[in-house]
Motif scaffolding. Structure first.
Motif, mmCIF file in Angstrom:
data_model
loop_
_atom_site.group_PDB
_atom_site.id
_atom_site.type_symbol
_atom_site.label_atom_id
_atom_site.label_comp_id
_atom_site.label_asym_id
_atom_site.label_seq_id
_atom_site.Cartn_x
_atom_site.Cartn_y
_atom_site.Cartn_z
ATOM 1 N N SER A 84 0.820 -1.211 0.000
ATOM 2 C CA SER A 84 0.000 0.000 0.000
ATOM 3 C C SER A 84 0.850 1.256 0.000
ATOM 4 C CB SER A 84 -0.923 0.017 1.228
ATOM 5 O OG SER A 84 -1.778 -1.104 1.240
ATOM 6 N N TYR B 152 -10.034 -6.194 -2.499
ATOM 7 C CA TYR B 152 -10.010 -4.735 -2.639
ATOM 8 C C TYR B 152 -9.064 -4.319 -3.768
ATOM 9 C CZ TYR B 152 -8.380 -0.004 -1.559
ATOM 10 O OH TYR B 152 -7.991 1.308 -1.648
ATOM 11 N N ARG C 84 -10.248 -4.298 -7.377
ATOM 12 C CA ARG C 84 -11.211 -3.258 -7.768
ATOM 13 C C ARG C 84 -10.551 -1.899 -7.937
ATOM 14 N NH1 ARG C 84 -14.028 -5.881 -3.557
ATOM 15 N NH2 ARG C 84 -13.712 -4.058 -2.177
ATOM 16 N N ARG C 85 -9.215 -1.868 -7.773
ATOM 17 C CA ARG C 85 -8.502 -0.605 -7.915
ATOM 18 C C ARG C 85 -7.577 -0.705 -9.125
ATOM 19 N NH1 ARG C 85 -11.925 0.275 -5.052
ATOM 20 N NH2 ARG C 85 -11.985 1.464 -3.084
ATOM 21 N N GLN D 232 -5.129 1.007 -10.146
ATOM 22 C CA GLN D 232 -3.716 1.215 -9.893
ATOM 23 C C GLN D 232 -3.052 0.004 -9.237
ATOM 24 O OE1 GLN D 232 -6.235 2.712 -8.527
ATOM 25 N NE2 GLN D 232 -5.889 3.281 -6.371
#
Length: 379
Positions: free
Chosen positions: A329, A356, A359-360, A362
């Motif tokens: 992260s 999670y 769904r991003r 990047q």
């Protein structure tokens, strides 16, 4: 002559002290024999060279006769007309090579068998005395350490004997000693032994009563980082497991790339033949050096990053998952090996974060790249 009389003659010969004249005669005889052998070899080489020259001359003569058969050569050479080639027949006689051979120096008669036997016995007497001194010194060392009169290091340093000799004598005694005596010998080997002792000490690890003492002695000889090489030598799975766990739990496993024990352990993970055992050993360790392994995910070496990721993913657990989530992260992009470790983790926290990440946009590319590489790996 009866056997007793013959035995007495041999004992007398062994006690005999050869005179200086006998030694001089033996030495002169062997030196003269060596010189004769060298002259013989030289003469053979010269004869072989002469034969080669003779053969070359004969072949050259045959070629000349075949090519210039119409040229007649009689007596003294005639004046050649302009533009003609003057030929001389090859000298077919072998060159005479004079080999000067000086007469061998007079060395007297050859030594008798009894003189040679006495000479050899005298030469061996010094070695026997040296070995006896070594045995006596090691006897004293063993007694001091067994009685608690001196520490092994102190006793060995005060002995005044080369470490290699002490090690050799201790290993010789290790074979036929009792378990209690072996423990004393192991304490002495820990301060005087070298890597040559490793195989002999590994044999002792086959038995439970001496396994721990033997492994401790090996570690004191080769150092903690050297245990990885010892694990490769051992054919006992139990011993390999103990050594691998020792590498992971060694004191001073700080979170840096210079830690030798962790580096040695990761080299076992990189070995396809030992990878399964190394990962299983890590899973059984109560306090895996997580932060040290996390630091290896930043290494410049691909093999180091990947082996650290495999260990982290195998040991799993909330601490490992949280550390990996924080790493991926915080960095953009994070090391692919960190994502591989996260994919290998099991548990609710790992599943939620991977869901999670998909769904991003990047993060999705990094996750997919890690999935592809992880699928291609042969574990």
């Amino acid at each position: 002559m009866n056997e007793e009389h013959f035995d007495q003659l041999i004992r007398d010969a062994l006690r005999a002290q050869p005179e200086a004249e006998q030694f001089a005669r033996l030495e002169a005889f062997w030196q003269a024999a060596s010189r004769r052998e060298r002259r013989t070899r030289t003469a053979r080489r010269v004869m072989a060279l002469a034969a080669s020259l003779l053969a070359a001359a004969a072949i050259a003569g045959w070629v000349v006769r075949q090519k210039f058969g119409g040229v007649e050569v009689v007596g003294a050479p005639r004046p050649n007309p302009a533009g003609t080639l003057e030929l001389k027949p090859p000298d077919l006689d072998p060159p005479h090579v004079a080999v000067a051979e000086a007469p061998p120096p007079s060395v007297g008669r050859e030594p008798t068998a009894m003189e040679q036997f006495a000479f050899y016995s005298h030469a061996q007497r010094g070695r026997a005395a040296e070995n006896q001194t070594l045995v006596t010194v090691v006897d004293d060392l063993v007694q001091q350490v067994a009685a608690g009169d001196a520490e092994p290091r102190q006793a060995v340093d005060a002995a005044g004997i080369a470490m290699a000799g002490i090690e050799r004598e201790l290993l010789r005694r290790l074979v036929r000693s009792t378990d209690q005596e072996k423990r004393t010998l192991l304490r002495l080997l820990a301060v005087s032994g070298s890597e040559k002792s490793t195989l002999a000490l590994l044999k002792l690890t086959r038995r439970d009563p001496l396994r721990n003492e033997s492994l401790l002695t090996i570690e004191q000889i080769v150092g903690v980082a050297g245990l990885a090489d010892v694990a490769r030598l051992s054919n006992d799975a139990r011993v390999r497991r103990i050594l691998m766990q020792r590498l992971l739990t060694a004191e001073g496993n700080e979170a840096n790339e210079t830690n030798e024990a962790v580096s040695a352990y990761l080299s076992l993970v990189q070995d396809a033949a030992l990878r399964g055992e190394a990962l299983a050993a890590a899973h059984a360790v109560a306090n895996v050096p997580v932060q040290t392994l996390m630091a290896r995910l930043q290494s410049d070496a691909d093999a180091v990053r990947l082996s650290a990721a495999l260990v982290l993913g195998h040991v799993n657990g909330p601490e490992v998952t949280r550390s990996l989530v924080e790493l991926v992260s915080a960095e953009r992009p994070a090391p692919t090996e960190a994502w591989i470790a996260l994919l290998a983790c099991r548990g609710e926290l790992a599943e939620e974060f991977l869901s999670y990440a998909t769904r991003r946009p990047q993060l999705l590319g990094q996750v997919n790249n890690a999935r592809v590489q992880f699928a291609r790996m042969k574990l």
